[in-house]
Structures are given as C-alpha cells and as structure tokens.
Design a protein around this motif. Sequence first.
Motif, PDB file in Angstrom:
ATOM      1  N   LEU A 190       0.830  -1.209   0.000  1.00  0.00           N
ATOM      2  CA  LEU A 190       0.000   0.000   0.000  1.00  0.00           C
ATOM      3  C   LEU A 190       0.863   1.257   0.000  1.00  0.00           C
ATOM      4  CD1 LEU A 190      -2.766  -1.056   2.579  1.00  0.00           C
ATOM      5  CD2 LEU A 190      -3.079  -0.727   0.106  1.00  0.00           C
ATOM      6  N   ALA A 191       2.017   1.192   0.666  1.00  0.00           N
ATOM      7  CA  ALA A 191       2.905   2.360   0.736  1.00  0.00           C
ATOM      8  C   ALA A 191       3.487   2.724  -0.619  1.00  0.00           C
ATOM      9  CB  ALA A 191       4.034   2.094   1.733  1.00  0.00           C
ATOM     10  N   THR A 192       3.519   1.757  -1.540  1.00  0.00           N
ATOM     11  CA  THR A 192       4.022   2.027  -2.896  1.00  0.00           C
ATOM     12  C   THR A 192       2.929   2.517  -3.829  1.00  0.00           C
ATOM     13  OG1 THR A 192       3.655  -0.229  -3.707  1.00  0.00           O
ATOM     14  CG2 THR A 192       5.743   0.217  -2.580  1.00  0.00           C
ATOM     15  N   GLY A 193       1.701   2.664  -3.301  1.00  0.00           N
ATOM     16  CA  GLY A 193       0.587   3.109  -4.131  1.00  0.00           C
ATOM     17  C   GLY A 193      -0.260   1.978  -4.675  1.00  0.00           C
ATOM     18  N   ALA A 194      -0.023   0.740  -4.240  1.00  0.00           N
ATOM     19  CA  ALA A 194      -0.806  -0.404  -4.724  1.00  0.00           C
ATOM     20  C   ALA A 194      -2.258  -0.278  -4.283  1.00  0.00           C
ATOM     21  CB  ALA A 194      -0.211  -1.700  -4.202  1.00  0.00           C
TER      22      ALA A 194
END
Length: 629
Positions: A263-267
């Motif tokens: 999620l932190a990578t924008g997933a």
Amino acid sequence: MSEPIQTTEARRLSGASMRRRELLLGTMSGAAFALASTQTASARPVVQTGVGRQAPDAPASGAATVSAHRVEVPMPHGGVAAGHPLASMAGVRMLMQGGSAADAAVAAMAVLNVVEPWASGAAGNGFATCLDKKTGEVTSLAFTGAAPGLLDNQVDPAELVAGHKAVVTPGAFGGWIELARRFGRLPLSTLLEPAIGYARDGHPMDASIADTIRRQQAALARYPTTAAIYLPGGQPPAARSLFRNLPLANTFQALADAETAALATGADRNTALQAAYDYFYSGPVAREMSRFSEAGGGWLRLKDMQDYRPRWSAPVGANYRGVDIYCSPVTSRTGLEMCEQLNLLEGFDFASLPSDSPQALHLIAETIKVAKSDVYRYAAAPASAVVPTDILISKAFADQRRRLINPQAAIAYPTGADLSTSRPAPRRRPRASSVPGDTTSLSVIDSEGNAIACTTTLGGGFGTLLVMGDTGLICNNGLRVGSTAPYRDHPNFVAPGRIPLLGNGPVIVKQDGRLRMLFGSPGGETIGQTQFQTLVNVIDRGMSIQEAIEAPRIALDAEPGFYTPGAAIRLQMEARFPLATFAGLTAMGHKVEPVGPYSIGSIQGILISADGQPMAGGDPRRMGYAVGY
C-alpha cells in the motif's frame, strides 16, 4: 445402563443444590444482619412492597423449567457467533469500524487460530457459505489444500495421522484473503490486529483448551517446535494462565506488513492483499514450511504451496418444506448429507412426533444412516471421479432410498445406492478405523444484511501436532483415514495432489428469497448430523435459535467406518433424553450408547425473527458465544 446416568446427574444436581443452599444461607445471614441494623437504627419495621416479587427470578414466580440456559443475542446492526468469545468480539470490532461480514469473519478466524489452536488455523482447511445481500446470490468458497505431490500412498497409514508425512497443503489463509478480496473493506493489518495482540501479549487460556493440551501432552511433546509453544517449561499451561504464541504473532505481523508495504508504494487494495497472499504461498512462509518439511522427511514443498488456489463454486441445495437450504459442495461431504437427509425426512410427518420420542429420534437416525451410505460410496474430489451430485440431492432419489427405512425398527448399515455412474461397493475390511475430527465454526451478519458462515478445521485435534518450523502454524492432517477412503480402489483413497474430503458444511437458509438462518458446527462425522437436527428443530419444531442449539442430540458412529457396508452402528445419545427414550430406541433395535449431556457438536448460528431481526445463539457444549451490537 440408565442408573449411572441418573446417579451421576443426581449427584451433580445435589452438589449444585448444596452450593446454592450455602450461598443462599450466606446471603440470608447478611440480609438478616442488615435488617436488624436498620430496625435498630430507625426503630421502625421495614415495609415490604410488591416491587421485585414478580421478577422472572423471584422465588414465587421463577420458571420451573427453562428451554435454554443462555439468552438469544440480538444483532440489530450485526454480530458474530463464533467458537470463542474473544473471536466473536474481534469480529464485532471490525463491524463497528465499518467492516463487512467478510472482514468480521477473517478477524474471528484469525483469533480462533490463537485462542482455540487445536481446532483451526491459517494453515488448516475449510469452507465458507456466503450471501451477498445486494444480489441475493449464495456462493461457496472452498479453502481446502491437496495432498503434496511427493506423497507415497504405500506408506503405513499410521504416518498419515500426525507428523511430517501427515501434512496437507495449507488452505485457510488463502481463503481469508479471498473473502477479504471479494467482500471485504478493511485492510488485512486491521483484520489481523486482534489476533496479533492475543498471540503476542497473551490471553487467558480457556480451561477446556488447557485440558485438551494436557490430554495430548505426550503426543505434542514429540515435536520440539510444538512443545516450545504448547508445553512451556515442559508442562501444559494452567487453565486461565496467560498464554502466548510469539512465532504465530510474528507470522501474522509479517503478513500484515507485506500488505502495508504494498500500500505504501501506491498499490490498490487487491494488489496489497495479493502481496500478503504471496508472502504466505510463495514467499518466506512457504519457504520455511518447505524447508522444515524436507528436513523432517515430509512431502510438502514450495511447489505445493505455489500451486494452491481457493475455489469459488455454487453451493449444493435442497428445499425442505418450502425453505431453501444452501450448503458446501464436494469436496465437503456434509452438503450432500444435509440435502439427502432433509429429502428423506420430508416424506414423514415428523412434526407430529414429540421431539424426544423414540419414534422421532429413530427417523432421524435412519435418515442419517441411509444418507451416509450413499455419500461415502460416491463423494470424492471432482478431479478424481464423476460425483452424481444431482442424483444424490434429488427428491426422486430420496423417494427411492426412503423405502429402506422401517419406521418401527433399525436397519443394518446399508450399501450405497447402485447408480448409473456406479463403482463397485467395497467388500474388504479397511486398514484402519476413522478418526474423529476437531473443527470450529462461526456465523456473521453485517448491518447491510450480508451473511457468511464459515467452518474451518485442522482435522484431528491439533491436526498434524507439528508446528511448521518458526511459523507458529499447524497444518491439517486430512490425509488420514476418514477424510480419505480406506479402500485403494475408491476415488477418495489418498493420492498425490488429491483433495481429501472434509465434513465442513456451513449452511445458509432462505425463505421466500430472504435470509432466514445461517449456522455451522464442528464435530467430524457428527457435523452433518448436528446441523440436520438443529435445522429441523427450527423448521419442524418452531424453536428459537438458542433453543434449537441447546436441545439434546443424537449421533451415529460406525465401526470400522461409514465407508464399509454392514458397519456396526452405535446410536450415541446425550444423557438429557428421558430414560424411556433410551429404552424405546433399544427396543427398536438400536445399539444405544449414552454420552455426556452436552457433548455432540457445537452450533454457532443466527436466525432471523418474524420481524426481520437477527437473533444469535452460541453452543454451551464448548466455549462458543454470540456477540451483537
């Protein structure tokens, strides 16, 4: 046979009465002292009013008998009925944070892994039956792993009961992710938070779990990774002592962190959930399980984990007296059992018979007997054989098989019906008797009316007994006889890549297109029998959910097993039935075996009232509890 039951019950009641008398005398003494003090201080007599005299528990108005010892739990905004109160509360926490029924189910199953570790876990197997309120569709999710590809089915069957060679590919965690992906809203890190906390910080060990560990101490002690967790300091944990499973907490935290990192990578949500899935099935968890298995002489490998997928499918169903029942398809045998049992019983005027009469229980027993003979002849993984599901659950087939039932006398355990897709009925004796199964179940409804019933299992108690390396996880031992057939020519004989049968069969019931009920039970061979009796208690007897759950039950047990025509059948009966019922069934030819008064199954369920309100029940036979809000 009857006298020991009566004597034991009389002693129990006598002891309970003595304790109540002591408490009452103590209370009366305190009350007398308080009254005397008051009269001395005020010099006036105490004037008693009628307030409280007509309360339900007042001496003059208290009920002589009760139909249930627990109250139904209202769920105006949703709730969870699970096999442990901490699991139910964890699920409700998700609902109160805006989560769905699926979110609550996953959180509850994760906590059950911690607090009821002998019965289920992320490395186990199971089924879910799901109702999507918006579409009205009922679907079934199988999260059942297969036998490892390297399995050698010439092995001694004893090695398939426990230890490295007994391991079935883990399925449950994949099911959790699939439920969250399709029906959930909250992040996995939120869903796992309660379980991580109880595993890391500890929780009071339930007395029944402590007793289970004590009884299996010698077996658990054979495996160092298991003993390190469940026999701290070499001894079983004491009841109510603070119990931790730090390796499991670490595994769950790592799975949550895998999602958080994605999620932190924008997933997006699905991609992040897939990251957790991959961590388990192709990443560090899978690699550790493969390493540990190979080092111990087991067959599970990384490829088995990578090849696994949870499976959505249509449930099997039956209509019983105008009510639609949905249950799990094969590789669950219970869905087939439930449907055939209901179809068989529908041909009798069952509702006219008193619920505890020998005649009513005889019909229950005989319908179970006939259905088991058919299901055990034909049920197998669809990839291994053509299963005549449509025939087995049809009204016409039940009409034919009902002719075997004598309303006045017990029949021998029959051979399964000879169908057009028939395979030869087994004649040889099996190599080993079946083993009881240990499982757990939960039912969830959310504020929108979405509903999920899940039954998840490790197979036998503590499954393989083997904690897989440093994961804190125990796998299902479904390769053993019972989940697999004892006959080599049967399509459910243990084989590489073959999915064993489960008894798990969570149920959803609809009437006039609307949700009426959802429920499930643990209990191995008794699952379908327990659920069958609970359902007819509601439909034919008009019982409330808690009354239907607490009502005494019967169960059939077969020696050497239900795969064998002519097997010796024992009719196990909870000791709360009247003595005349025991005598009547014995006279009808049943081999009756009294068992504990609360000992068959453990239903957790939700029933929708006539006013559309969900009311839930928990089974006192274990530590199940319902929590609503």
